[in-house]
Scaffold this motif. Sequence first.
Motif, PDB file in Angstrom:
ATOM      1  N   SER A   1       0.865  -1.187   0.000  1.00  0.00           N
ATOM      2  CA  SER A   1       0.000   0.000   0.000  1.00  0.00           C
ATOM      3  C   SER A   1       0.889   1.220   0.000  1.00  0.00           C
ATOM      4  O   SER A   1       1.944   1.222   0.636  1.00  0.00           O
ATOM      5  CB  SER A   1      -0.854   0.044   1.261  1.00  0.00           C
ATOM      6  OG  SER A   1      -1.713  -1.037   1.289  1.00  0.00           O
TER       7      SER A   1
ATOM      8  N   PRO B   1      -6.333   3.880 -13.912  1.00  0.00           N
ATOM      9  CA  PRO B   1      -4.866   3.997 -13.881  1.00  0.00           C
ATOM     10  C   PRO B   1      -4.159   2.698 -13.497  1.00  0.00           C
ATOM     11  O   PRO B   1      -3.297   2.672 -12.628  1.00  0.00           O
ATOM     12  CB  PRO B   1      -4.612   5.094 -12.844  1.00  0.00           C
ATOM     13  CG  PRO B   1      -5.852   5.204 -12.035  1.00  0.00           C
ATOM     14  CD  PRO B   1      -6.944   4.465 -12.704  1.00  0.00           C
TER      15      PRO B   1
ATOM     16  N   ARG C   1     -15.513   4.220 -21.438  1.00  0.00           N
ATOM     17  CA  ARG C   1     -14.814   3.180 -20.679  1.00  0.00           C
ATOM     18  C   ARG C   1     -15.771   2.048 -20.290  1.00  0.00           C
ATOM     19  O   ARG C   1     -16.927   2.304 -19.964  1.00  0.00           O
ATOM     20  CB  ARG C   1     -14.215   3.784 -19.396  1.00  0.00           C
ATOM     21  CG  ARG C   1     -13.112   4.796 -19.660  1.00  0.00           C
ATOM     22  CD  ARG C   1     -12.365   5.123 -18.391  1.00  0.00           C
ATOM     23  NE  ARG C   1     -12.959   6.218 -17.634  1.00  0.00           N
ATOM     24  CZ  ARG C   1     -12.759   6.403 -16.334  1.00  0.00           C
ATOM     25  NH1 ARG C   1     -12.024   5.565 -15.632  1.00  0.00           N
ATOM     26  NH2 ARG C   1     -13.312   7.415 -15.707  1.00  0.00           N
TER      27      ARG C   1
ATOM     28  N   ASN D   1      -8.364  -1.503   1.231  1.00  0.00           N
ATOM     29  CA  ASN D   1      -8.362  -2.434   0.083  1.00  0.00           C
ATOM     30  C   ASN D   1      -7.198  -3.405   0.157  1.00  0.00           C
ATOM     31  O   ASN D   1      -7.251  -4.490  -0.388  1.00  0.00           O
ATOM     32  CB  ASN D   1      -8.407  -1.713  -1.273  1.00  0.00           C
ATOM     33  CG  ASN D   1      -7.694  -0.406  -1.263  1.00  0.00           C
ATOM     34  OD1 ASN D   1      -6.888  -0.189  -0.386  1.00  0.00           O
ATOM     35  ND2 ASN D   1      -7.986   0.442  -2.223  1.00  0.00           N
ATOM     36  N   THR D   2      -6.143  -3.008   0.882  1.00  0.00           N
ATOM     37  CA  THR D   2      -5.042  -3.922   1.145  1.00  0.00           C
ATOM     38  C   THR D   2      -5.580  -5.221   1.743  1.00  0.00           C
ATOM     39  O   THR D   2      -5.177  -6.319   1.363  1.00  0.00           O
ATOM     40  CB  THR D   2      -4.102  -3.276   2.192  1.00  0.00           C
ATOM     41  OG1 THR D   2      -4.092  -1.877   1.980  1.00  0.00           O
ATOM     42  CG2 THR D   2      -2.739  -3.867   2.144  1.00  0.00           C
TER      43      THR D   2
ATOM     44  N   PRO E   1      -5.017   0.966  -8.910  1.00  0.00           N
ATOM     45  CA  PRO E   1      -5.406   2.298  -8.446  1.00  0.00           C
ATOM     46  C   PRO E   1      -5.762   2.264  -6.967  1.00  0.00           C
ATOM     47  O   PRO E   1      -6.157   1.231  -6.432  1.00  0.00           O
ATOM     48  CB  PRO E   1      -6.637   2.634  -9.283  1.00  0.00           C
ATOM     49  CG  PRO E   1      -6.986   1.444 -10.065  1.00  0.00           C
ATOM     50  CD  PRO E   1      -5.970   0.384  -9.852  1.00  0.00           C
TER      51      PRO E   1
ATOM     52  N   SER F   1     -11.966   0.648  -6.937  1.00  0.00           N
ATOM     53  CA  SER F   1     -11.170   0.431  -8.158  1.00  0.00           C
ATOM     54  C   SER F   1     -10.195  -0.723  -7.942  1.00  0.00           C
ATOM     55  O   SER F   1     -10.027  -1.591  -8.805  1.00  0.00           O
ATOM     56  CB  SER F   1     -10.381   1.688  -8.515  1.00  0.00           C
ATOM     57  OG  SER F   1     -11.180   2.826  -8.371  1.00  0.00           O
TER      58      SER F   1
ATOM     59  N   ALA G   1      -0.960   5.589  -8.427  1.00  0.00           N
ATOM     60  CA  ALA G   1      -0.863   5.156  -9.824  1.00  0.00           C
ATOM     61  C   ALA G   1      -1.303   6.244 -10.791  1.00  0.00           C
ATOM     62  O   ALA G   1      -1.087   6.130 -11.995  1.00  0.00           O
ATOM     63  CB  ALA G   1      -1.728   3.911 -10.033  1.00  0.00           C
TER      64      ALA G   1
ATOM     65  N   ALA H   1      -5.945   1.861   5.831  1.00  0.00           N
ATOM     66  CA  ALA H   1      -5.689   1.038   4.639  1.00  0.00           C
ATOM     67  C   ALA H   1      -6.737  -0.069   4.603  1.00  0.00           C
ATOM     68  O   ALA H   1      -6.795  -0.895   5.510  1.00  0.00           O
ATOM     69  CB  ALA H   1      -4.286   0.439   4.705  1.00  0.00           C
TER      70      ALA H   1
ATOM     71  N   ASP I   1       1.993  10.723  -6.914  1.00  0.00           N
ATOM     72  CA  ASP I   1       1.764   9.399  -7.512  1.00  0.00           C
ATOM     73  C   ASP I   1       3.066   8.904  -8.125  1.00  0.00           C
ATOM     74  O   ASP I   1       3.382   9.179  -9.291  1.00  0.00           O
ATOM     75  CB  ASP I   1       0.636   9.474  -8.555  1.00  0.00           C
ATOM     76  CG  ASP I   1      -0.703   9.791  -7.891  1.00  0.00           C
ATOM     77  OD1 ASP I   1      -0.860   9.452  -6.698  1.00  0.00           O
ATOM     78  OD2 ASP I   1      -1.570  10.376  -8.550  1.00  0.00           O
TER      79      ASP I   1
ATOM     80  N   ILE J   1      -6.478   7.997   6.961  1.00  0.00           N
ATOM     81  CA  ILE J   1      -7.560   7.006   6.861  1.00  0.00           C
ATOM     82  C   ILE J   1      -6.925   5.614   7.030  1.00  0.00           C
ATOM     83  O   ILE J   1      -5.702   5.480   7.107  1.00  0.00           O
ATOM     84  CB  ILE J   1      -8.301   7.091   5.504  1.00  0.00           C
ATOM     85  CG1 ILE J   1      -7.326   6.834   4.350  1.00  0.00           C
ATOM     86  CG2 ILE J   1      -8.981   8.438   5.343  1.00  0.00           C
ATOM     87  CD1 ILE J   1      -8.016   6.535   3.039  1.00  0.00           C
TER      88      ILE J   1
HETATM   89  N1  LIG Z   1      -6.323  14.589 -12.565  1.00  0.00           N
HETATM   90  C1  LIG Z   1      -6.662  13.311 -12.462  1.00  0.00           C
HETATM   91  N2  LIG Z   1      -6.901  12.812 -11.262  1.00  0.00           N
HETATM   92  C2  LIG Z   1      -7.250  11.516 -11.119  1.00  0.00           C
HETATM   93  C3  LIG Z   1      -7.382  10.712 -12.268  1.00  0.00           C
HETATM   94  C4  LIG Z   1      -7.099  11.252 -13.514  1.00  0.00           C
HETATM   95  O1  LIG Z   1      -7.163  10.587 -14.566  1.00  0.00           O
HETATM   96  N3  LIG Z   1      -6.725  12.561 -13.564  1.00  0.00           N
HETATM   97  N4  LIG Z   1      -7.796   9.425 -12.101  1.00  0.00           N
HETATM   98  C5  LIG Z   1      -8.640   9.176 -10.955  1.00  0.00           C
HETATM   99  C6  LIG Z   1      -8.885   7.766 -10.836  1.00  0.00           C
HETATM  100  S1  LIG Z   1      -9.878   7.072 -11.983  1.00  0.00           S
HETATM  101  C7  LIG Z   1      -8.425   7.043  -9.802  1.00  0.00           C
HETATM  102  S2  LIG Z   1      -8.898   5.406  -9.619  1.00  0.00           S
HETATM  103  C8  LIG Z   1      -7.547   7.593  -8.789  1.00  0.00           C
HETATM  104  C9  LIG Z   1      -6.407   6.600  -8.581  1.00  0.00           C
HETATM  105  O2  LIG Z   1      -5.375   7.243  -8.016  1.00  0.00           O
HETATM  106  P1  LIG Z   1      -4.095   6.568  -7.431  1.00  0.00           P
HETATM  107  O3  LIG Z   1      -3.957   5.180  -7.868  1.00  0.00           O
HETATM  108  O4  LIG Z   1      -2.986   7.476  -7.645  1.00  0.00           O
HETATM  109  O5  LIG Z   1      -4.490   6.431  -5.900  1.00  0.00           O
HETATM  110  P2  LIG Z   1      -4.218   7.449  -4.727  1.00  0.00           P
HETATM  111  O6  LIG Z   1      -4.274   8.833  -5.227  1.00  0.00           O
HETATM  112  O7  LIG Z   1      -3.027   7.017  -4.010  1.00  0.00           O
HETATM  113  O8  LIG Z   1      -5.484   7.143  -3.865  1.00  0.00           O
HETATM  114  C10 LIG Z   1      -6.792   7.346  -4.336  1.00  0.00           C
HETATM  115  C11 LIG Z   1      -7.750   7.266  -3.122  1.00  0.00           C
HETATM  116  O9  LIG Z   1      -7.691   5.971  -2.566  1.00  0.00           O
HETATM  117  C12 LIG Z   1      -7.271   6.021  -1.201  1.00  0.00           C
HETATM  118  N5  LIG Z   1      -6.393   4.869  -0.955  1.00  0.00           N
HETATM  119  C13 LIG Z   1      -5.201   4.618  -1.494  1.00  0.00           C
HETATM  120  N6  LIG Z   1      -4.699   3.461  -1.048  1.00  0.00           N
HETATM  121  C14 LIG Z   1      -5.607   2.979  -0.171  1.00  0.00           C
HETATM  122  C15 LIG Z   1      -5.664   1.801   0.637  1.00  0.00           C
HETATM  123  N7  LIG Z   1      -4.686   0.878   0.633  1.00  0.00           N
HETATM  124  N8  LIG Z   1      -6.760   1.622   1.399  1.00  0.00           N
HETATM  125  C16 LIG Z   1      -7.759   2.561   1.411  1.00  0.00           C
HETATM  126  N9  LIG Z   1      -7.753   3.659   0.660  1.00  0.00           N
HETATM  127  C17 LIG Z   1      -6.696   3.884  -0.096  1.00  0.00           C
HETATM  128  C18 LIG Z   1      -6.541   7.323  -1.081  1.00  0.00           C
HETATM  129  O10 LIG Z   1      -6.519   7.787   0.223  1.00  0.00           O
HETATM  130  C19 LIG Z   1      -7.343   8.210  -2.017  1.00  0.00           C
HETATM  131  O11 LIG Z   1      -8.504   8.649  -1.370  1.00  0.00           O
HETATM  132  O12 LIG Z   1      -7.058   8.837  -9.188  1.00  0.00           O
HETATM  133  C20 LIG Z   1      -8.073   9.727  -9.662  1.00  0.00           C
HETATM  134  N10 LIG Z   1      -7.498  11.009  -9.869  1.00  0.00           N
END
Ligand SMILES: Nc1nc2c(c(=O)[nH]1)N[C@H]1C(S)=C(S)[C@@H](COP(=O)(O)OP(=O)(O)OC[C@H]3O[C@@H](n4cnc5c(N)ncnc54)[C@H](O)[C@@H]3O)O[C@H]1N2
Length: 390
Positions: free
Chosen positions: A176, A275, A336, A197-198, A290, A295, A244, A195, A250, A193
């Motif tokens: 994570s 992503p 999509r 989804n891990t 992601p 997701s 991601a 973790a 990221d 918050i």
């Molecule tokens: N400008 C843009 N912003 C975003 C885009 C985009 O295309 N342009 N894509 C969106 C989409 S779709 C997604 S899906 C997310 C994915 O982002 P990341 O993979 O970089 O994820 P993070 O930013 O690190 O986290 C997103 C969200 O999830 C929470 N998170 C992360 N890891 C965990 C975990 N292990 N357990 C629980 N929650 C977790 C994190 O706190 C964030 O709230 O990006 C969009 N943005």
Amino acid sequence: MISVDDALDALIALVEPLGTEEIPLIDAANRVLASDAVARRDQPPFAASAMDGYAVNGAEADQHAQFKVVGESAAGERFAGQIKAGQAVRIFTGAPVPEGATHVVIQEEIERRGDLITITEAQNVPGNIRPAGNDFREGARIAAPRLLRPEDVALLASMNIARVTVYRRPVVALISTGDELVMPGETPGPDQIIASNTFGLHALLRDLGAVPRLLPIARDTRESLEMTFKLARGADLIITIGGASVGDHDLVAPVAASLGMEQAFYKVAMRPGKPLMAGRMGESLMLGLPGNPVSAMVCGHVFMAPMIRAMQGLPADAAPQRTARLAADLPANGPRQHYQRARVENGEITVFDRQDSSLLTILAEANALTITPPNAPAMKAGETISYLPL
Ligand SMILES: Nc1nc2c(c(=O)[nH]1)N[C@H]1C(S)=C(S)[C@@H](COP(=O)(O)OP(=O)(O)OC[C@H]3O[C@@H](n4cnc5c(N)ncnc54)[C@H](O)[C@@H]3O)O[C@H]1N2
Ligand code: MOO
């Protein structure tokens, strides 16, 4: 962005079945058989009684016929002699049928006085005997590859197979990423918050037969991510969660690239899960999921599950789909492929109104993900839609 199908093909092209190992049968459930298993004996090895009763010559088994009981055949200890005219042998379920006997009269259908029995009901002759080899013969095969269910383990045991050759279980490192994350049970700071989804992915991996290794949460720095990737060395598959996308924090893609990751693809035309990235990193495969909780779990079902199955030598098929009737109209889809949380009951599927990819309550309520292809037109209630069962 590539399509879901192309992404799956690219992923499966990366996967080779892992090596094999020999294990005791007691540990074989949920493992994938790697070499055919061959029965070492007939089952049953002798003609066996299917009921408790009396073994007789079927030609004599008329209603009111009388027999003299000359011995007993029990499961585990047969009657050594041969039945002659007018004779019967007391017999129990699973016991070898004595020579000369062709029929077993159940004990409810006789009257016994001392050594004499009289058949009280008309008989369907021959009956109540399981011929030798009725279940299987020596040399019968269970073909590999096969995911061994408890039912298969019972059959293997019956074939006197004490050890089986199975594919190795994939070792999967789960990373994570994010300064905002703490583990369940810890006390989060005001901007943190848990973790989540891990833990969901860990559970899914276990279900799939993998050996997940939960690594420490990587912080949003290059150094922390690099160090965590190093801890993941030796895993068959490294899965990252979060970091991601395209934000300043990221870092997964650039750090993985700096450590030699050969990227197979980045970004898939799906919702949620856009992503997603995958590739090879040294000896390991890498899947970057992601961070949004839903997701990550959807990508787990759609991509991670087929990978784990293929690593264990199973056919590299997409997750099996089913169909159901829509309970309500569904609007046209965007570019999509859309996976929507839904609940299917009695063949009718209700797609939830709220589909934001952060909503784990909706995911937990769902037992299905409907699949709407890119740019699909609107659908009417009653039309048939494909879904992945959860
Ligand atoms: N400008 C843009 N912003 C975003 C885009 C985009 O295309 N342009 N894509 C969106 C989409 S779709 C997604 S899906 C997310 C994915 O982002 P990341 O993979 O970089 O994820 P993070 O930013 O690190 O986290 C997103 C969200 O999830 C929470 N998170 C992360 N890891 C965990 C975990 N292990 N357990 C629980 N929650 C977790 C994190 O706190 C964030 O709230 O990006 C969009 N943005
Ligand atoms: O498409 Mo991103 O994967 O949720 O919300």
